[in-house]
Design an enzyme around this catalytic site. Sequence first.
Site, PDB file in Angstrom:
ATOM      1  N   LYS A 189      11.106 -16.582  -0.924  1.00 19.79           N
ATOM      2  CA  LYS A 189      11.725 -16.807  -2.078  1.00 19.79           C
ATOM      3  C   LYS A 189      12.847 -16.411  -2.873  1.00 19.79           C
ATOM      4  CE  LYS A 189       7.521 -13.303  -2.561  1.00 19.79           C
ATOM      5  NZ  LYS A 189       7.215 -11.847  -3.027  1.00 19.79           N
ATOM      6  N   TYR A 244      -0.541 -16.531  -7.930  1.00 18.64           N
ATOM      7  CA  TYR A 244      -0.542 -14.932  -8.017  1.00 18.64           C
ATOM      8  C   TYR A 244      -1.704 -15.015  -9.169  1.00 18.64           C
ATOM      9  CZ  TYR A 244       3.521 -14.298  -5.417  1.00 18.64           C
ATOM     10  OH  TYR A 244       4.717 -13.269  -4.277  1.00 18.64           O
ATOM     11  N   PHE A 291       3.807  -6.846 -15.995  1.00 16.63           N
ATOM     12  CA  PHE A 291       5.378  -7.828 -15.424  1.00 16.63           C
ATOM     13  C   PHE A 291       4.797  -9.261 -15.184  1.00 16.63           C
ATOM     14  CE2 PHE A 291       3.512  -6.112 -11.172  1.00 16.63           C
ATOM     15  CZ  PHE A 291       2.944  -5.637 -11.348  1.00 16.63           C
ATOM     16  N   ARG A 301       2.734 -10.851   7.882  1.00 10.00           N
ATOM     17  CA  ARG A 301       2.052  -9.546   7.548  1.00 10.00           C
ATOM     18  C   ARG A 301       2.777  -7.841   7.859  1.00 10.00           C
ATOM     19  NH1 ARG A 301       0.855  -9.356   2.033  1.00 10.00           N
ATOM     20  NH2 ARG A 301       0.089  -7.414   1.941  1.00 10.00           N
ATOM     21  N   THR A 333       5.133  -4.059  -0.315  1.00  9.69           N
ATOM     22  CA  THR A 333       5.521  -4.700  -1.497  1.00  9.69           C
ATOM     23  C   THR A 333       7.151  -4.408  -2.439  1.00  9.69           C
ATOM     24  OG1 THR A 333       3.420  -5.270  -1.513  1.00  9.69           O
ATOM     25  CG2 THR A 333       4.905  -5.833  -3.551  1.00  9.69           C
ATOM     26  N   ARG A 391      11.296  -6.846   4.773  1.00  8.74           N
ATOM     27  CA  ARG A 391      11.623  -6.669   3.536  1.00  8.74           C
ATOM     28  C   ARG A 391      11.838  -5.124   3.022  1.00  8.74           C
ATOM     29  NH1 ARG A 391       5.657  -7.972   0.830  1.00  8.74           N
ATOM     30  NH2 ARG A 391       6.118  -9.393   0.384  1.00  8.74           N
ATOM     31  N   ASN A 399      11.445  -9.353  -3.403  1.00 12.98           N
ATOM     32  CA  ASN A 399      11.476  -8.513  -1.915  1.00 12.98           C
ATOM     33  C   ASN A 399      11.203 -10.274  -0.988  1.00 12.98           C
ATOM     34  OD1 ASN A 399       9.373  -9.673  -2.573  1.00 12.98           O
ATOM     35  ND2 ASN A 399       7.800  -8.053  -2.507  1.00 12.98           N
ATOM     36  N   HIS A 449       7.263 -14.236   0.592  1.00  8.09           N
ATOM     37  CA  HIS A 449       5.982 -13.750   0.523  1.00  8.09           C
ATOM     38  C   HIS A 449       4.938 -14.171   1.619  1.00  8.09           C
ATOM     39  CE1 HIS A 449       1.226 -14.125  -0.701  1.00  8.09           C
ATOM     40  NE2 HIS A 449       1.491 -15.825   0.238  1.00  8.09           N
ATOM     41  N   GLU A 484      -3.999 -20.747   0.833  1.00 12.87           N
ATOM     42  CA  GLU A 484      -2.135 -21.401  -0.009  1.00 12.87           C
ATOM     43  C   GLU A 484      -1.650 -21.980   1.808  1.00 12.87           C
ATOM     44  OE1 GLU A 484      -0.856 -17.012   1.475  1.00 12.87           O
ATOM     45  OE2 GLU A 484      -1.686 -16.241  -0.606  1.00 12.87           O
TER      46      GLU A 484
END
Length: 156
Positions: free
Chosen positions: A10, A50, A58, A86, A92, A103, A113, A116, A127
């Site tokens: 990100k 998303y 948000f 993961r 998260t 994270r 964070n 993804h 994805e």
Amino acid sequence: MMQQTLVIFKPSAIERGLVGRVLARFEAKGLIIAGMKMMQLSPEILREHYAHLLNLPFYPSIEASMTASPVIVLCLRGVDAIQVVRSMTGATNGRKAAPGTIRGDFSMSGQENIIHASSSPEDAEAEIKRFFSADEIFDYIPVTKGFLYATDEFDT
Ligand code: ADP
């Protein structure tokens, strides 16, 4: 089972100069880099990615965050890669993520964070298709495979 999963570095990773350190964790773990490129996310592709968050208050903040700089998309391959990545990613919210996770070690935020990571086989497949064309994913077998896995593990 051999799987492929999608990771996005990100803008929080790009801007904070954490790409190399996070990528090094995946390489050191033994995950195979199957595809990698830099791209600028559009609001359109982000709305697909998303879709489950679109109605949240948000969402505009998430969109601004994810389009604030280019991102790097990564396809990683390995046995049970989706769950492995993961668990390396952590919860998260970076403040709640366990130390030792990406994270947990690099983020103080629920939004900023760092990466993804796909959360299920169905999501991973969709994805990877969303962010890569077929000729950008490389199906090579690393010469180190016999040192990463037992033969029966690699071939399942
Ligand atoms: P994950 O990225 O852990 O799979 P989600 O799919 O629920 O989590 O959320 C996607 C992304 O949206 C998160 O990684 C985070 O950047 C952002 N996000 C989720 N929940 C919040 C929140 N409560 N406040 C701010 N940003 C959030």
